[in-house]
Design an enzyme around this catalytic site. Structure first.
Site, PDB file in Angstrom:
ATOM      1  CE  LYS A 139      -7.696  10.135  -5.713  1.00  0.00           C
ATOM      2  NZ  LYS A 139      -6.552  10.869  -5.148  1.00  0.00           N
ATOM      3  CB  SER A 214      -4.679   8.050  -3.837  1.00  0.00           C
ATOM      4  OG  SER A 214      -4.858   9.449  -3.832  1.00  0.00           O
ATOM      5  CB  SER A 238      -2.570  11.293  -4.972  1.00  0.00           C
ATOM      6  OG  SER A 238      -2.303  10.424  -3.918  1.00  0.00           O
TER       7      SER A 238
HETATM    8  C1  LIG Z   1       5.676   5.085  11.243  1.00  0.00           C
HETATM    9  C2  LIG Z   1       5.181   5.947  10.167  1.00  0.00           C
HETATM   10  C3  LIG Z   1       3.940   5.417   9.573  1.00  0.00           C
HETATM   11  C4  LIG Z   1       3.662   6.091   8.290  1.00  0.00           C
HETATM   12  C5  LIG Z   1       2.558   5.391   7.626  1.00  0.00           C
HETATM   13  C6  LIG Z   1       2.290   5.947   6.275  1.00  0.00           C
HETATM   14  C7  LIG Z   1       1.454   7.145   6.331  1.00  0.00           C
HETATM   15  C8  LIG Z   1       1.121   7.861   5.315  1.00  0.00           C
HETATM   16  C9  LIG Z   1       1.551   7.551   3.977  1.00  0.00           C
HETATM   17  C10 LIG Z   1       1.365   8.757   3.156  1.00  0.00           C
HETATM   18  C11 LIG Z   1       1.705   8.434   1.772  1.00  0.00           C
HETATM   19  C12 LIG Z   1       1.130   9.510   0.926  1.00  0.00           C
HETATM   20  C13 LIG Z   1       0.896   8.990  -0.465  1.00  0.00           C
HETATM   21  C14 LIG Z   1       0.222  10.010  -1.313  1.00  0.00           C
HETATM   22  C15 LIG Z   1      -1.198   9.968  -1.138  1.00  0.00           C
HETATM   23  C16 LIG Z   1      -1.922  11.113  -1.771  1.00  0.00           C
HETATM   24  O1  LIG Z   1      -1.391  12.068  -2.304  1.00  0.00           O
HETATM   25  N1  LIG Z   1      -3.247  11.027  -1.611  1.00  0.00           N
HETATM   26  C17 LIG Z   1      -4.168  12.012  -2.106  1.00  0.00           C
HETATM   27  C18 LIG Z   1      -5.270  12.273  -1.198  1.00  0.00           C
HETATM   28  O2  LIG Z   1      -6.039  13.327  -1.737  1.00  0.00           O
END
Ligand SMILES: CCCCCC/C=C\CCCCCCCC(=O)NCCO
Length: 572
Positions: A139, A214, A238
């Protein structure tokens, strides 16, 4: 009074003018950088193809047809060389990239590294490391010396890492050859895979749908057969969501099972939401073999990062004959998954029962509260860190919806949440989640600690080894849906909040009868349900996985369960 109103309006107007003029300048400058970076990628692909083409196509087809274990064995025996393995996967990755736009950079030194390993192998005294010559995709956010880790931010292009992270150093020591970097969503805080630097990565089964995120580039590449094993990262799903969307298998271990010194995070400084890197592969067996070797030699990481405890691969937990006690659920009470995802859990339950395991219902408590705690703790500064970075960049259109949420001040969201709760209660929960002050943040951390105790207490009461549940709420949707349905991560983010080891194994594909059930029975009670329903219509044939989770340092039990499900389905 009028004077002050006019003054206020003039001030606001001047601020807006200055803000938009400044954004325009930033975007113009970054568009040049992004174009240059894309041109460089095109040249990089041409050079990779030139190297790949040196290998005889017949040989390439043979090497490309081997699974992870077969390739590993042939490399050990010397019947396949490292150069053959790397050139084969250069070729296969280009094909997958042409289809899905998964790769951000090919690591050309991989060919050189392969030649050097083949040279060393000629010496009689040389002992081959266990994963000698196996090509590894990474990644893009993982630190490899000499390569960018932009996380989809144009502002970070051409700022290569000065060192390999400890994990990358370790993988090289074990004989793996990093051969390409793969695409991510801008900021990594999304489960789609688009950014203004490299564009959109698509699902290998349907280009109108996302590969997930991600670690989406990894999902697209491995699901598109362009890599045999890769590494993703996971703070809310992710690793697991792309595996589910692309028919691949992967695991997010609990945080302490890898060294993090020299690595990087999507949002540094969020102590209660535990992220980790994790392998993704075409099958569970490859994940097992990879982790057996990495954790078998974990002292390499512990010696270089004292915060990584020397917890070795637990073969007796993985190979135990003792039957498992499994808790399962098909609905977490926050977001009912679409029919195919529920069916996948019930089918997996049957497979485990047929193998003699005990599978009983388990109900994860208070998911609405969990969602609020998760968003509060993952955006612990109300999203300010990510927002500041985004405002200095070209903002990716497919995540605009969630960026807008970050832009509305917390107190405004709180006030608006009350009228919203009358018509869209789940949205109101989210609007009340971002932190108002440090008092509230401390309280959230205390609540997470209490929730962890409660959850493991429930598991211990029923003597459960692992949990079996859906991997998400839907099969791969269209590219803009994840940002509109951020709350769809409930099935995965729970296990970051708990810091459990959690993995996903492919089980089935969406069937016609799943679609009929979706149309006739799936709820439409709010905007999120309507969006998920609409996005799932037409997904017949898309892959569906299930998730298996267990408390920290019991990843081997997770892998054993995943492997038993895989064996029951594939027979191999
Ligand atoms: C009003 C609330 C607003 C929230 C906005 C959204 C915020 C965060 C979204 C998080 C979604 C997480 C998805 C997974 C991402 C992940 O695992 N990334 C890996 C990074 O190492």
């Amino acid at each position: 009074m009028l004077f002050y109103v006019v003054l206020l309006l003039l001030g606001a107007g001047a601020y807006y003018y200055h803000f938009t003029a400044n954004r325009k300048k930033i975007i113009e400058r970054l568009e040049v950088v992004a174009q240059r970076r894309r041109d460089d990628l095109a040249k990089n692909v041409v050079e990779t193809r030139r190297i790949a083409d040196k290998l005889d196509p017949k040989r390439r087809d043979y090497v490309g047809g081997l699974d992870f274990i077969q390739l590993q064995n042939e490399l050990q025996k010397g019947t396949v060389t490292c150069v053959e393995a790397v050139r084969t996967y250069f070729h296969k990755a280009i094909l997958a990239h042409e289809k899905t736009n998964a790769v951000t950079c090919f690591i050309l030194e991989a060919d050189q590294q392969a030649e050097e390993l083949d040279e060393k192998a000629k010496q009689a005294s040389y002992v081959k490391p266990p994963m000698f010559g196996v090509p590894l995709s990474l990644k893009e956010c993982l630190k490899v010396k000499g390569y960018d880790t932009t996380r989809g931010f144009v502002q970070d292009a051409y700022r290569p890492a000065t060192e390999d992270s400890i994990q990358i150093e370790h993988y090289k020591k074990l004989g793996l050859i990093p051969f390409c970097q793969t695409n991510v969503p801008q900021s990594l805080l999304s489960y789609n895979c688009s950014n203004p630097l490299f564009g959109t990565t698509t699902n290998p089964f349907d280009s109108t749908r996302t590969c997930g995120g991600s670690s989406g580039g990894e999902g697209a590449l491995i699901g598109g057969r362009g890599s045999i094993i890769g590494i993703g990262t996971d703070v809310g799903g992710s690793v697991r969501i792309p595996c589910h969307f692309t028919g691949t298998a992967g695991i997010k271990p609990s945080k302490m099972r890898f060294a993090h010194r020299g690595g990087g995070a999507s949002v540094p400084g969020k102590p209660m939401i535990d992220a980790n890197d994790g392998p993704m592969a075409q099958d569970v067996r490859a994940n097992v073999e990879f982790l057996r070797n990495v954790w078998g030699d974990i002292d390499f990481q512990s010696d270089r990062d004292p915060y990584c405890p020397p917890v070795h691969w637990n073969e007796s937990l993985y190979s135990s004959e003792k039957k498992l006690r499994v808790g399962y659920y098909i609905d977490d009470g926050w977001f009912t998954p679409t029919p195919a995802l529920q069916r996948a859990v019930l089918e997996s339950k049957k497979h485990l029962e047929n193998a003699g395991h005990t599978v009983i219902p388990f109900y994860p408590p208070r998911l609405t509260k969990v969602m609020q705690l998760y968003f509060r703790a993952v955006c612990l500064d109300g999203g300010q860190y990510v927002l500041n970075k985004l405002l200095k960049d070209i903002i990716e259109p497919t995540i605009r919806f969630q960026v807008t949420l970050w832009m509305v001040p917390t107190w405004v969201q709180r006030i608006l949440s009350y009228p919203v709760s009358l018509v869209f209660p789940r949205m109101a929960v989210l609007m009340q989640s971002l932190t108002r002050d440090t008092f509230e943040l401390r309280e959230a951390y205390a609540d997470i600690e209490a929730y962890r105790e409660e959850y493991v207490g429930m598991m211990m009461k029923d003597n459960l080894d692992v949990i079996l549940c859906p991997a998400s709420v839907m099969p791969a949707p269209q590219h803009d849906i994840p940002s509109k349905v951020v709350s769809g991560v409930s099935y995965t983010c729970l296990y970051n909040l708990l810091d459990f080891g959690a993995g996903v194994v492919p089980v089935t594909t969406v069937s016609k009868s799943d679609e009929e059930k979706l149309i006739n029975e799936y709820p439409e009670t709010d905007k999120w349900y309507q969006t998920v329903k609409k996005a799932t219509i037409g997904a017949i044939g898309m892959p569906i996985g299930v998730q298996v989770a267990a408390p920290p340092f019991r990843e081997e039990a997770v892998l054993r369960t995943m492997r038993e499900i895989e064996l029951a389905i594939t027979g191999k």
